[in-house]
Structures are given as structure tokens and as C-alpha cells.
Design a protein around this motif. Structure first.
Motif, mmCIF file in Angstrom:
data_model
loop_
_atom_site.group_PDB
_atom_site.id
_atom_site.type_symbol
_atom_site.label_atom_id
_atom_site.label_comp_id
_atom_site.label_asym_id
_atom_site.label_seq_id
_atom_site.Cartn_x
_atom_site.Cartn_y
_atom_site.Cartn_z
ATOM 1 N N GLN A 66 -4.556 2.790 4.616
ATOM 2 C CA GLN A 66 -4.738 4.101 3.994
ATOM 3 C C GLN A 66 -3.870 5.152 4.668
ATOM 4 O OE1 GLN A 66 -8.968 4.131 4.502
ATOM 5 N NE2 GLN A 66 -9.389 3.337 2.440
ATOM 6 N N ASN A 67 -3.716 5.036 5.969
ATOM 7 C CA ASN A 67 -2.841 5.961 6.688
ATOM 8 C C ASN A 67 -1.386 5.760 6.282
ATOM 9 O OD1 ASN A 67 -2.400 7.994 8.815
ATOM 10 N ND2 ASN A 67 -1.351 6.338 9.869
ATOM 11 N N LYS A 92 -9.651 7.487 -3.127
ATOM 12 C CA LYS A 92 -10.317 7.188 -1.858
ATOM 13 C C LYS A 92 -9.944 5.794 -1.366
ATOM 14 C CE LYS A 92 -14.773 7.353 0.505
ATOM 15 N NZ LYS A 92 -16.230 7.650 0.399
ATOM 16 N N SER A 93 -9.816 4.839 -2.268
ATOM 17 C CA SER A 93 -9.403 3.494 -1.869
ATOM 18 C C SER A 93 -7.972 3.494 -1.337
ATOM 19 C CB SER A 93 -9.509 2.528 -3.055
ATOM 20 O OG SER A 93 -10.847 2.402 -3.494
ATOM 21 N N ILE A 94 -7.136 4.352 -1.911
ATOM 22 C CA ILE A 94 -5.739 4.409 -1.487
ATOM 23 C C ILE A 94 -5.589 5.119 -0.146
ATOM 24 C CG2 ILE A 94 -3.438 5.300 -2.044
ATOM 25 C CD1 ILE A 94 -4.201 5.060 -5.008
ATOM 26 N N PHE A 95 -6.216 6.288 -0.024
ATOM 27 C CA PHE A 95 -5.946 7.175 1.109
ATOM 28 C C PHE A 95 -7.078 7.270 2.123
ATOM 29 C CE2 PHE A 95 -3.422 8.944 -2.462
ATOM 30 C CZ PHE A 95 -2.158 8.824 -1.908
ATOM 31 N N GLY A 96 -8.286 6.804 1.784
ATOM 32 C CA GLY A 96 -9.418 6.971 2.684
ATOM 33 C C GLY A 96 -10.024 8.348 2.543
ATOM 34 N N GLN A 152 -9.746 6.888 8.010
ATOM 35 C CA GLN A 152 -8.680 6.159 7.339
ATOM 36 C C GLN A 152 -8.443 4.860 8.098
ATOM 37 O OE1 GLN A 152 -5.318 8.913 7.458
ATOM 38 N NE2 GLN A 152 -5.295 9.007 5.230
ATOM 39 N N TRP A 161 -0.921 7.434 2.940
ATOM 40 C CA TRP A 161 -0.847 8.879 3.107
ATOM 41 C C TRP A 161 0.517 9.302 3.648
ATOM 42 C CZ3 TRP A 161 -2.242 13.591 2.064
ATOM 43 C CH2 TRP A 161 -1.905 14.620 2.941
ATOM 44 N N ARG A 183 0.826 -1.207 0.000
ATOM 45 C CA ARG A 183 0.000 0.000 0.000
ATOM 46 C C ARG A 183 0.865 1.263 0.000
ATOM 47 N NH1 ARG A 183 -5.432 0.737 0.939
ATOM 48 N NH2 ARG A 183 -5.494 -1.457 0.307
#
Length: 462
Positions: free
Chosen positions: A208-209, A195-199, A204, A212, A172
């Protein structure tokens, strides 16, 4: 075999050119015969535990080919290259157990495991495809972006965003690391998977965190990416709070967040009320060292700015500085702002701001804190502007001395201070030489007697 591939990967890093065909054939054989085999635990000795290390080296070799030199692999090898890469992207390394026990952070783990290296290479593959199609005179691009030209890569990228398919933090992190490049490749597609990657916008999960944090640490700020990730920036500044300050580390996500936001503001990209509120919330929530980092970063940005853009940057930063100074003056404990205010030296030494305004701000900082950063650059700049602004330059020295709580700040700048005092003593401005003499005697009374030689060198003593 692994050593051969590592040697050629090193050759690519050194800029050497060679025919990749034999290495491609060798990689194909490894993948066909030993793709996906788990390694065996080996205690002692210098043997590889299996073919896993060789597969990781193949992924690293392909990564080097894609990212270092897009012409090294002929484009007609595309299908063969993909057949290798597709297997590597499903490699069992890293295992859940390995990641649970690893002391490396997710971003560094991604560079030390087979599937992680493969995903870095996967992004390189996508850029390699785009590069080669773009230079083909027979190719006619479409307005919908480039992802439709590489559905094989799109499928893998999207499928591995599912927690049930790939729960690896290392993988991720790769999405965060290369998100600006994914935006450049196809902004509409990247926006769709963001949104799927980072929330977001308010939650999150752990993966996702991680994405980021990897993005904010390793990527430079870009306007279009900022606009896509606006909700995540909002969440990040809301999660800051004074008192959570930890050990200083250049690669802390919070430190890089400060650098992102001050750059975006300085460049004029916070062009809506909501985006400006992100910056305001950062300054409200951040702790002193983080605020100081933002101010110093702004000074360095404006110093490096191109002449065509610097004026707008100066206007925005001047407004920000005056707001911050007002807040500091009215704070219950102004000492909480010392660290931030001291970084104004980067702005002053840049030479980009109107000289009188910059001198006035410098005087105020000296009066409040008695120090400045970077001190020597500031004093050298002060010498440079003093000829046109002698009274202000002397006032700066007086303010520095009066604000210095430790009593030795002026000691290390004797050459620069002497140059300014000498000019003031030689000035024909009414009252300035006498005021300077009084200041020299004041310094002498405090123990800085070396400056009295200035009075002895000329007819300045009376």
C-alpha cells in the motif's frame, strides 16, 4: 517475431496508422501456444530465453494501442483483445525472486516485466472500452458509472489486490499510477477499492505504501482524488519530520507531496477545517528544502493561472505568505526559514500580486536573507514596476545590500540595478535623487565603483 511487434509499437508512438488485424492474429497465436511458459536461463548469446519477452512486447503493443490512439484497434475486436490481455495479466513475470533482486523501484519494474506491462495495458483497455461505448449513439449510459460495462476487467483488478493472489510490488504500483484514471472511469468503484490499494486511515502495509508513493510521484493533484485519499494525505504529512531530509530528488514522494498540497490549497480545494489542517501540518513538519519547494511551486502555479481563477489564488497565497513570514520572524533561529523565504521571488516575478504589497514582502525578504530566487527574473520585474514605485524600488536595493551577508549579491545585476538607480536620480520626487546619490556612493565605498558613472553621466553628483 518480437522485433516485428516492437517495430509496430514504435510506429504507434510515431503516430502512424495501419491495420492491426495481422498483429492481433499473431498475438493470439503466441498466447495460445506459449502463454504462461516460464523462460529458460540462457548464458551468453543473443537469443531470447523463451517466449516471455515476446509476451511482454505484446503487452506493450496493446498498451500503446490503448493509450496512444483509442481508434487504432477496432472495437469489434474487444473479445479477442481481452482473451489476450487476460492471459498476460496472469503471466509469471515478475517472479518473487526477480523482484527481490531487482535494483529498480517498483514503478519502473512494472514497465519492464510482462505482468506489469499487462496491467498498464489493462487500465488502457478499460479506458478504451469507455471511450468506444461513450461515442456509440445506441449506447445509453447509466448513472452507476462505467465499471459495470467491463466486469471482466473489474474481476482481474479486484482479485489481484489480494496479497495471496499477487504479492508483487510492481503490480501494486500500477494501481497507484493510474488511480486518477480509475476515478474518472468510475468514482464510486475506485472509492470502494481505495483502502485496499492505499491502506488507511492510520496504517499501510508495504504494498500500500508503494501504491501511495507511485501515485504521489507520477500523478497530478485532483480535487476529487484528494477527497477520496484524504486519510492517506493526513498520514503522509504526519510522517514528515524535520531532520529526515535526504538528497534532493525531484521524484522523491515528499517533494511531490509538497507540490500536491500547495496546488490543492492554491486552487481552493482545502475547503474544510480538516483539509486545511493537512496543509498546516505539512508546514509544521516539513524541512527547509521541502518548504522552499512548496513556495516556489505556488509562485509558478499563480503565474500560469487563468485570469478567471487567479484572484482567489492570490488571496489565499497572500494569507499563507503573511502567516509564514510571521512564523519566521518569531522563530528562535530565523535562518532555518531563509531557504523558504527566498522562493518568494517566484511570486514577485509572476506579476500577479498587488505591486505595493509584493514590493513590501520583497523588501522584507531582502532584509532577512539578502538573496532571492529566481534572482534575475526578480530584478527584471523590479525594473518593470520601478517607474511607478521608485522609492520602494530603491528601498529594495538598499534592503538587498544590507541583508547580503556575502557582499556580492548585487554584483551580477548591474544592468538592472543601474536602470533603477538612473530612474531614481532623474526623479522629481523630493529627496529621492539625494538618497539615491548617497546609496551610489555607499556602493562605491564597498567596491562597486561602476555605479558612480551614473553620477558622471548626468548632473547627479551634487
Amino acid at each position: 517475431m518480437r522485433g516485428v511487434l516492437e517495430g509496430y509499437a514504435q510506429a504507434i508512438r510515431q503516430g502512424k496508422e495501419f491495420d492491426c488485424t495481422p498483429l492481433l492474429i499473431l498475438s493470439e497465436w503466441v498466447i495460445q501456444e506459449h502463454g504462461g511458459e516460464p523462460d529458460q536461463e540462457i548464458r551468453g548469446g543473443d537469443h531470447d530465453p523463451g517466449w516471455g519477452w515476446t509476451r511482454k512486447t505484446i503487452a506493450s503493443f496493446l498498451d500503446q494501442c490503448f493509450h496512444r490512439d483509442t481508434s487504432l484497434l477496432p472495437f469489434h475486436f474487444r473479445d479477442r483483445v481481452w482473451n489476450i490481455l487476460a492471459v498476460l495479466c496472469e503471466d509469471p513475470d515478475p517472479s518473487v525472486e526477480y523482484e527481490d533482486d531487482s535494483k529498480l523501484d517498483a514503478a519502473n519494474r512494472s514497465l519492464n516485466v510482462t505482468r506489469g506491462k499487462a496491467f498498464h495495458a489493462l487500465v488502457g483497455y478499460m479506458l478504451w472500452v469507455r471511450h468506444n461505448l461513450a461515442k456509440d449513439p445506441n449506447y445509453h449510459s447509466k448513472e452507476t458509472g462505467w465499471i459495470h460495462e467491463m466486469p471482466e476487467a473489474q474481476e482481474v483488478m479486484e482479485r489481484h489486490l489480494s496479497l495471496s493472489v499477487d504479492p508483487s510490488p510492481a503490480i501494486r504500483s500500477v494501481y497507484g499510477h493510474w488511480f486518477p484514471q480509475l476515478m474518472w472511469l468510475d468514482s464510486e468503484w475506485a472509492h470502494g477499492i481505495a483502502k485496499s490499494i492505499f491502506g488507511g486511515p492510520s496504517t499501510q502495509d508495504d504494498l500500500q505504501n508503494i501504491a501511495w508513493n507511485t501515485y504521489i510521484v507520477f500523478c497530478q493533484p485532483y480535487c476529487d482524488v484528494f477527497h477520496v485519499l484524504e486519510d492517506i494525505y493526513v498520514m503522509a504529512v504526519a510522517n514528515l519530520h524535520r531532520g529526515q531530509e535526504e538528497e534532493e530528488n525531484h521524484y522523491k514522494p515528499e517533494r511531490r507531496l509538497a507540490e500536491h498540497l500547495i496546488a490543492l490549497y492554491t486552487w481552493g480545494y482545502c475547503d474544510t477545517d480538516r483539509r486545511m489542517q493537512i496543509v498546516n501540518t505539512f508546514f509544521e513538519n516539513a524541512w527547509p528544502s521541502l518548504l522552499a519547494n512548496a513556495i516556489s511551486c505556488a509562485g509558478q502555479l499563480v503565474e500560469r493561472a487563468h485570469e478567471t481563477t487567479v484572484q482567489g489564488m492570490v488571496v489565499r497565497l497572500s494569507t499563507l505568505w503573511e502567516q509564514r513570514l510571521t512564523i519566521a520572524r518569531t522563530a528562535p533561529d530565523i535562518s532555518e526559514y531563509f531557504e523558504e523565504l527566498c522562493e518568494f521571488g517566484w511570486w514577485f516575478s509572476s506579476g500577479r500580486f498587488e505591486e505595493r504589497w509584493a514590493l513590501d514582502q520583497l523588501i522584507e525578504v531582502f532584509k532577512i536573507t539578502g538573496k532571492i530566487k529566481p534572482d534575475l527574473d526578480v530584478l527584471r520585474r523590479l525594473v518593470s514596476v520601478s517607474e511607478e514605485h521608485l522609492p520602494k524600488a530603491l528601498e529594495c536595493l538598499e534592503a538587498l545590500e544590507s541583508g547580503d551577508k556575502q557582499g556580492w549579491a548585487i554584483l551580477g545585476w548591474e544592468k538592472e540595478v543601474s536602470a533603477i538607480l538612473k530612474r531614481c536620480l532623474e526623479s522629481t520626487l523630493e529627496g529621492l535623487p539625494e538618497k539615491t546619490r548617497q546609496f551610489v556612493h555607499f556602493l562605491g565605498a564597498k567596491g562597486f565603483r561602476s555605479y558612480r558613472r551614473l553620477l558622471a553621466d548626468g548632473d547627479y553628483g551634487r
